[in-house]
Design a protein around this motif. Sequence first.
Motif, PDB file in Angstrom:
ATOM      1  N   ILE A  97      48.471 -20.450 -38.115  1.00 27.70           N
ATOM      2  CA  ILE A  97      49.609 -21.321 -37.793  1.00 27.70           C
ATOM      3  C   ILE A  97      49.129 -22.771 -37.668  1.00 27.70           C
ATOM      4  CG2 ILE A  97      51.252 -21.934 -35.964  1.00 27.70           C
ATOM      5  CD1 ILE A  97      51.563 -18.839 -35.484  1.00 27.70           C
ATOM      6  N   PHE A 121      50.842 -23.397 -27.932  1.00 29.79           N
ATOM      7  CA  PHE A 121      51.043 -21.976 -27.664  1.00 29.79           C
ATOM      8  C   PHE A 121      51.315 -21.757 -26.186  1.00 29.79           C
ATOM      9  CE2 PHE A 121      50.487 -20.445 -31.803  1.00 29.79           C
ATOM     10  CZ  PHE A 121      49.446 -21.129 -32.420  1.00 29.79           C
ATOM     11  N   ALA A 154      52.183 -14.275 -31.807  1.00 27.07           N
ATOM     12  CA  ALA A 154      51.958 -15.683 -31.451  1.00 27.07           C
ATOM     13  C   ALA A 154      53.181 -16.118 -30.663  1.00 27.07           C
ATOM     14  CB  ALA A 154      51.784 -16.547 -32.688  1.00 27.07           C
ATOM     15  N   LYS A 210      44.512 -14.050 -32.357  1.00 18.93           N
ATOM     16  CA  LYS A 210      43.817 -15.323 -32.630  1.00 18.93           C
ATOM     17  C   LYS A 210      43.873 -15.730 -34.102  1.00 18.93           C
ATOM     18  CE  LYS A 210      39.786 -18.139 -31.693  1.00 18.93           C
ATOM     19  NZ  LYS A 210      39.954 -18.846 -32.988  1.00 18.93           N
ATOM     20  N   ILE A 216      54.994 -19.420 -29.011  1.00 17.13           N
ATOM     21  CA  ILE A 216      54.974 -20.886 -29.069  1.00 17.13           C
ATOM     22  C   ILE A 216      55.816 -21.474 -27.941  1.00 17.13           C
ATOM     23  CG2 ILE A 216      55.618 -22.890 -30.474  1.00 17.13           C
ATOM     24  CD1 ILE A 216      54.983 -21.205 -32.963  1.00 17.13           C
ATOM     25  N   LYS A 241      47.176 -17.255 -34.834  1.00 21.45           N
ATOM     26  CA  LYS A 241      47.333 -18.582 -34.224  1.00 21.45           C
ATOM     27  C   LYS A 241      46.533 -19.633 -35.003  1.00 21.45           C
ATOM     28  CE  LYS A 241      47.204 -18.233 -29.536  1.00 21.45           C
ATOM     29  NZ  LYS A 241      46.880 -17.572 -28.240  1.00 21.45           N
ATOM     30  N   ASP A 242      45.345 -19.257 -35.471  1.00 24.86           N
ATOM     31  CA  ASP A 242      44.537 -20.176 -36.295  1.00 24.86           C
ATOM     32  C   ASP A 242      45.269 -20.498 -37.593  1.00 24.86           C
ATOM     33  OD1 ASP A 242      41.278 -18.702 -35.463  1.00 24.86           O
ATOM     34  OD2 ASP A 242      42.584 -20.089 -34.368  1.00 24.86           O
ATOM     35  N   ILE A 274      55.999 -14.236 -34.912  1.00 24.39           N
ATOM     36  CA  ILE A 274      55.984 -15.557 -34.247  1.00 24.39           C
ATOM     37  C   ILE A 274      57.211 -15.703 -33.347  1.00 24.39           C
ATOM     38  CG2 ILE A 274      55.978 -18.069 -34.575  1.00 24.39           C
ATOM     39  CD1 ILE A 274      54.664 -17.595 -37.332  1.00 24.39           C
TER      40      ILE A 274
END
Lengths: 192, 192
Positions: free
Chosen positions: B8, B188, B176, B2, B178, B5-6, B154
């Motif tokens: 990013i 995501f 992460a 998480k 995508i 992802k935040d 990523i």
Amino acid sequence: MKTLKDEILQRGAVLSDGVLKVDSFLNHAIDPNLMTKIGETFAERFQEEGVTKILTIESSGIAPALTTSLQLQSELVFARKRKSLTMRDDLYSAEVYSFTKQQASEISVSKEFLQPTDRVLIIDDFLANGQAALGLIDIIKQSGASIAGIGIVIEKTFQPGREILEQEGYKIESLARIASLSDGKVTFYTEK
Amino acid sequence: MKTLKDEILQRGAVLSDGVLKVDSFLNHAIDPNLMTKIGETFAERFQEEGVTKILTIESSGIAPALTTSLQLQSELVFARKRKSLTMRDDLYSAEVYSFTKQQASEISVSKEFLQPTDRVLIIDDFLANGQAALGLIDIIKQSGASIAGIGIVIEKTFQPGREILEQEGYKIESLARIASLSDGKVTFYTEK
Ligand SMILES: Nc1nc2c(ncn2[C@@H]2O[C@H](COP(=O)(O)OP(=O)(O)O)[C@@H](OP(=O)(O)OP(=O)(O)O)[C@H]2O)c(=O)[nH]1
Ligand SMILES: Nc1nc2c(ncn2[C@@H]2O[C@H](COP(=O)(O)OP(=O)(O)O)[C@@H](OP(=O)(O)OP(=O)(O)O)[C@H]2O)c(=O)[nH]1
């Protein structure tokens, strides 16, 4: 730094009068725990300097710079030798001359990652002719940031880089200083 | 992951349908504390795999690979894209094709740094077409070492790399994933 000097003696190889190979722990394989000790040592030596950012250069500078930034809790940026896929924006660039290759190349840092308010510690693996360090200094000056000092893992004191940087007045901390690589052995520089 | 992802979403920039810029914390500037969390996450996911060595590739793979090796207390090596000053000895090499540049290049690891007894975790920053990962796999196979898995910071799930590596049967952990970068935003991938 005694641990580092021991590693150089045990795991380094003198390739010629001018070149020390430390691929086994710094330039190809990386010794993670040694990198942590290097970071702690640089952090001790520069902790009073108000460092906001560490600037290094790809590739071998990244590991020692990262562990130092963890200890100092500073930001970290590495200069690129070649423009990456995403490096489109305004750049600070500098020429770095290679005596070996007898040619200049350009190193760059995106402007967004160096502010005039930054106080920058340069970290690199080797100090030889000093051209890479001078390029990083040039870039920092272009940004308006100030230079906290220069941290070098291995300095070859018999080459001109140290002298050049000292004459510019910078605080330089080299964790191992090598006076000579002749006769196939490492002779460390002893401070008087 | 998480936190990643935040980061990013807050600090990444979508440059096109195919390219995410994360120079602010991974590919040019490096966020040291985020790298530590990434290392802890990879270590958690691979701690049962008997990893003896991490193999990554210069330059952006080095930081996440270093923090992972610190957590796992494993050795660490980075593949070179260009022969360094001291890279004279026997090498394992592999071709890596660039779809963007439409040309192949060679990556190398000195033989002394990969033993048949090694159990190798591959770490890299991006997984897109998978060519770099396939090159590292090729090198590991040449050495006789086994592959513990692949850790990717990523992953662009809309590109073929993930699928190619899964079909080869490797354990892949992407922090992460995508699904899309179209319409200028990061979507995501949601596992079902
Ligand atoms: N192992 C080793 N390396 C040395 C030694 N002296 C200089 N180097 C490295 O060689 C590279 C410098 O080569 P050139 O740019 O050709 O410069 P020069 O001929 O003027 O020294 C630098 O690598 P770099 O840019 O830092 O490359 P990278 O490792 O980061 O990819 C520098 O750190 C030495 O005694 N031993
Ligand atoms: N920022 C960003 N980079 C991407 C993205 N997709 C791929 N890359 C990076 O671009 C480089 C791959 O480019 P190419 O070798 O030309 O391959 P490709 O065209 O087949 O993708 C790699 O950099 P590299 O070899 O890892 O370079 P370095 O950063 O380690 O120097 C890869 O990690 C993306 O969406 N965003």
